[in-house]
Design a protein around this motif. Sequence first.
Motif, mmCIF file in Angstrom:
data_model
loop_
_atom_site.group_PDB
_atom_site.id
_atom_site.type_symbol
_atom_site.label_atom_id
_atom_site.label_comp_id
_atom_site.label_asym_id
_atom_site.label_seq_id
_atom_site.Cartn_x
_atom_site.Cartn_y
_atom_site.Cartn_z
ATOM 1 N N LYS A 109 0.831 -1.202 0.000
ATOM 2 C CA LYS A 109 0.000 0.000 0.000
ATOM 3 C C LYS A 109 0.867 1.254 0.000
ATOM 4 O O LYS A 109 0.568 2.228 -0.703
ATOM 5 C CB LYS A 109 -0.933 0.004 1.206
ATOM 6 N N ARG A 167 -7.294 -8.551 -0.907
ATOM 7 C CA ARG A 167 -7.247 -7.667 0.263
ATOM 8 C C ARG A 167 -6.312 -6.470 0.059
ATOM 9 O O ARG A 167 -6.168 -5.647 0.962
ATOM 10 C CB ARG A 167 -6.808 -8.451 1.500
ATOM 11 N N LYS A 169 -5.813 -3.069 -0.948
ATOM 12 C CA LYS A 169 -6.708 -1.939 -1.224
ATOM 13 C C LYS A 169 -6.003 -0.607 -0.973
ATOM 14 O O LYS A 169 -5.166 -0.490 -0.073
ATOM 15 C CB LYS A 169 -7.945 -2.008 -0.318
ATOM 16 N N GLY A 173 -10.483 2.315 -0.869
ATOM 17 C CA GLY A 173 -11.052 0.975 -0.980
ATOM 18 C C GLY A 173 -10.891 0.352 -2.347
ATOM 19 O O GLY A 173 -11.376 -0.762 -2.595
ATOM 20 N N GLU A 174 -10.194 1.041 -3.257
ATOM 21 C CA GLU A 174 -10.007 0.512 -4.608
ATOM 22 C C GLU A 174 -8.948 -0.601 -4.612
ATOM 23 O O GLU A 174 -7.958 -0.519 -3.883
ATOM 24 C CB GLU A 174 -9.600 1.622 -5.575
ATOM 25 N N PRO A 175 -9.149 -1.651 -5.404
ATOM 26 C CA PRO A 175 -8.135 -2.711 -5.502
ATOM 27 C C PRO A 175 -6.830 -2.161 -6.077
ATOM 28 O O PRO A 175 -6.845 -1.416 -7.061
ATOM 29 C CB PRO A 175 -8.770 -3.730 -6.459
ATOM 30 N N ASN A 222 -7.930 -6.661 -10.877
ATOM 31 C CA ASN A 222 -6.804 -5.732 -10.671
ATOM 32 C C ASN A 222 -5.476 -6.369 -11.064
ATOM 33 O O ASN A 222 -4.422 -5.912 -10.633
ATOM 34 C CB ASN A 222 -6.747 -5.293 -9.206
#
Length: 376
Positions: A109, A167, A169, A173-175, A222
């Motif tokens: 992330k 999971r 994200k 909340g976008e992949p 994705n």
Amino acid sequence: MNLARAVLSCLMASFFFASAQTLTDPLATSETLNLYAKLSKLSGKAYLVGHQDALAYGVKWKYEPGRSDVKDVTDDYPGLYGWEIGGIENAAALNLDSVPFDEMRSFIKQGYERGGVITISWHGDNPLTGKSAWDAAPGSVAAVLPGQTKHAVFVKQLDAVADFLGRLKGDQGEPIPVLFRPFHELTGGWFWWGTKGNTAEEYKALFRFTVDYLRNKRQLHNLIMVYNTSNGLKSKDNFLERYPGDEYVDLISFDAYQRGEPELSKSFAKSLDHDLSILGKVAKERKKIPAVGELGYNQIPDTRWFSKTLHPVFKKHQMAYVLFWRNAGFKAKENEMEYYVPYIGHPAAPDFRTYYQAPETLFQKEAAHLKLYQKD
């Protein structure tokens, strides 16, 4: 970042291909579509430079927030972050390189939010024998195909992979888009999905089933699918012998490592040039994105390897990125050091900074300027 590199980042659109490739997933997320479109437009003028496990550890350090050997040397992060999920199929807390999966999700992330690109490989255990990915037992691929004895075992593994990928994200909340590189170095005989005891048609069926399952059954949209061979390409036909089809592949690549003494750098450069020429021809004909899936020279004994061996070759070819392998540091089991990017104080560090300054190499700061996940 100096003015010349800032201008390059802002004017990157002028270096784009005239005809972009098309992502194979018709339901891909907008971020994935945008990333693929921009990767497909990166010409031979520039390419992303990546590093495996860049944020997790380096030579003589582990899990220090914000640290990276690449950043220590260049004051910039890599533009591409490589991660490995081998072990996820066993519900393990750590991957096969001892990186906690919870930490990995956070690192992924972080790289994405900075505007970098994420690529993931998977050294999954052999479903036929229950041993590691390096257990190249004959008949392993045939055993996991639909209707065969270990198909259910393999599907369970894929579900664990899908759970992890699903999971990932972003803040909204976008992949998070992922360049997914399963069953890599497929033309070698050292993995259970390789050439030892498996036919080309069996490998194609394995790759196709995996893509269909993740995309259609698990609804993961994705993923940018990567076909990744070993180096030493003999011809276009040789590279495509186990190719699963244009509708299942988005990006094509190979892995290449230099071995031996620095005197061999010239022959390695020649081989790399040859392989990239073949890769480029296939990419043009198939309308796929070319890249170097893994690259490295352990401990970098040639202190000008980046600027004098790699850079002149890469300038001649079109590719979206190159991923240098991990800086594992001292490995007690093997009683040796392993690293592929120089750290502070290493004799090759000045040369890597020279490589960083080349207009063709794109690291994190320039990747952020390109806004890879946004539509032009």
